[in-house]
Scaffold this motif. Sequence first.
Motif, PDB file in Angstrom:
ATOM      1  N   LEU A  20      15.904 -10.848   4.176  1.00 49.39           N
ATOM      2  CA  LEU A  20      15.169 -10.856   5.470  1.00 49.39           C
ATOM      3  C   LEU A  20      14.593 -10.738   6.206  1.00 49.39           C
ATOM      4  O   LEU A  20      13.592  -9.775   6.740  1.00 49.39           O
ATOM      5  CB  LEU A  20      15.021 -12.579   5.508  1.00 49.39           C
ATOM      6  N   SER A  24      11.558  -7.016   6.609  1.00 48.29           N
ATOM      7  CA  SER A  24      10.765  -6.706   7.989  1.00 48.29           C
ATOM      8  C   SER A  24      10.578  -5.777   8.768  1.00 48.29           C
ATOM      9  O   SER A  24       9.452  -5.207   8.999  1.00 48.29           O
ATOM     10  CB  SER A  24      11.447  -7.629   8.746  1.00 48.29           C
ATOM     11  N   ILE A  27       7.128  -3.826   7.469  1.00 49.04           N
ATOM     12  CA  ILE A  27       6.399  -3.754   8.500  1.00 49.04           C
ATOM     13  C   ILE A  27       6.751  -3.115   9.492  1.00 49.04           C
ATOM     14  O   ILE A  27       5.495  -2.042   9.737  1.00 49.04           O
ATOM     15  CB  ILE A  27       6.056  -5.399   8.641  1.00 49.04           C
ATOM     16  N   PHE A 259       9.254 -11.235   0.123  1.00 47.63           N
ATOM     17  CA  PHE A 259       9.641 -11.585   1.766  1.00 47.63           C
ATOM     18  C   PHE A 259       8.755 -10.328   2.615  1.00 47.63           C
ATOM     19  O   PHE A 259       8.416 -10.797   3.103  1.00 47.63           O
ATOM     20  CB  PHE A 259      11.476 -11.336   2.303  1.00 47.63           C
ATOM     21  N   VAL A 260       8.777  -9.311   1.525  1.00 48.89           N
ATOM     22  CA  VAL A 260       7.888  -8.464   2.198  1.00 48.89           C
ATOM     23  C   VAL A 260       6.589  -8.956   2.276  1.00 48.89           C
ATOM     24  O   VAL A 260       5.053  -9.377   2.677  1.00 48.89           O
ATOM     25  CB  VAL A 260       7.778  -6.643   1.184  1.00 48.89           C
ATOM     26  N   LEU A 263       5.841 -11.981   4.212  1.00 51.85           N
ATOM     27  CA  LEU A 263       5.919 -11.268   5.708  1.00 51.85           C
ATOM     28  C   LEU A 263       4.316 -10.259   6.349  1.00 51.85           C
ATOM     29  O   LEU A 263       4.056 -10.381   7.120  1.00 51.85           O
ATOM     30  CB  LEU A 263       6.344 -10.845   6.674  1.00 51.85           C
ATOM     31  N   LEU A 266       1.725 -13.198   6.738  1.00 53.92           N
ATOM     32  CA  LEU A 266       1.521 -13.654   8.231  1.00 53.92           C
ATOM     33  C   LEU A 266       1.849 -13.154   9.169  1.00 53.92           C
ATOM     34  O   LEU A 266       1.380 -13.496  10.108  1.00 53.92           O
ATOM     35  CB  LEU A 266       3.406 -14.819   8.638  1.00 53.92           C
ATOM     36  N   ILE A 267       2.145 -11.810   9.216  1.00 51.16           N
ATOM     37  CA  ILE A 267       2.166 -11.154  10.344  1.00 51.16           C
ATOM     38  C   ILE A 267       0.873 -10.246  10.191  1.00 51.16           C
ATOM     39  O   ILE A 267       0.385  -9.604  11.295  1.00 51.16           O
ATOM     40  CB  ILE A 267       3.203 -10.163  10.957  1.00 51.16           C
TER      41      ILE A 267
END
Length: 300
Positions: A20, A24, A27, A259-260, A263, A266-267
């Motif tokens: 995870l 991140s 990003i 996960f990328v 994220l 979401l981000i």
Amino acid sequence: MRKPLSNKAIGTFAVIGATLIWASSFIALKIALDTMGPMSIIFGRMLAATTVFLFFWKYYQGLKFSASDIKYLLAMVLLEPCLYFIFEIKALQYTSASQAGVITSTTPLLAAIGAGIFLGEAITKRLLFGSMLAICGAIWLSLEASVEDYAPNPLLGNTLEFLAMLCAAGYTIIIKHLTKRFSALFLTAIQAFAGMIFYLPLALWEWQGVMPTISLDGMLSILYLGVVVTLGGYGLFNFSLTKLPASRASVFINLIPAFVVILAFLILGETLNLNQFFAAGVIFLGVFITQANFKRKERL
């Protein structure tokens, strides 16, 4: 009274946390690349991590090294962070992120085969099936991504990315061997220090006498990459290898593309279509199959 967590459960939580955090980093890297070159970013990341590890210097005192230990430690840092990041950065200059993502999904299978050959770990049909299912999910996820990257030489780029994955697989096997004698904290510190020394001349060459302009967002991203990703991500992954076989821990790397995407949604507000959602589900299912306990266990 609650039963204490098993080594497998602890290792599983650690490696999921590592993947995870690594996800991140894509990003954070995207933000940092707006103002700095790739070599400068990696050097700043390693410098930040090394600075943090200085506060733990007392834990490294009294360590004894054999000639064999030094050989494995040198091989570890040569594979990752040195050669791994070189191959990956150069690969992305020649191929698209989507194609690179497909190549990345081969790492767990390469690590599982290597662990079977060099560490004597069991390679079961269930492990291979789950790994292949997760790879198919990663390929599907990559193909569903919108293609915006220019790929001037995809054959060269994909070859370089595969070399990076060979480095990652070799690194996993060596780390598994070294965790029998050294702590995850020490091994991660060695990586950060060696990476800082290795990338310093490359960063200086990239600057060419002109200091780069660093924005606040860029600086915070580099600190995040150095402290959280290097210290947390690599630290958790190295720790997980003290609890799990290398072949099992490496399978979780397939979670990174899923996960990328999540994220980024979401981000960064990037879109997540239905096919990407199902592809991520296939990855999670493949990883679950490799880790779940079934009564019948077959060895190839």
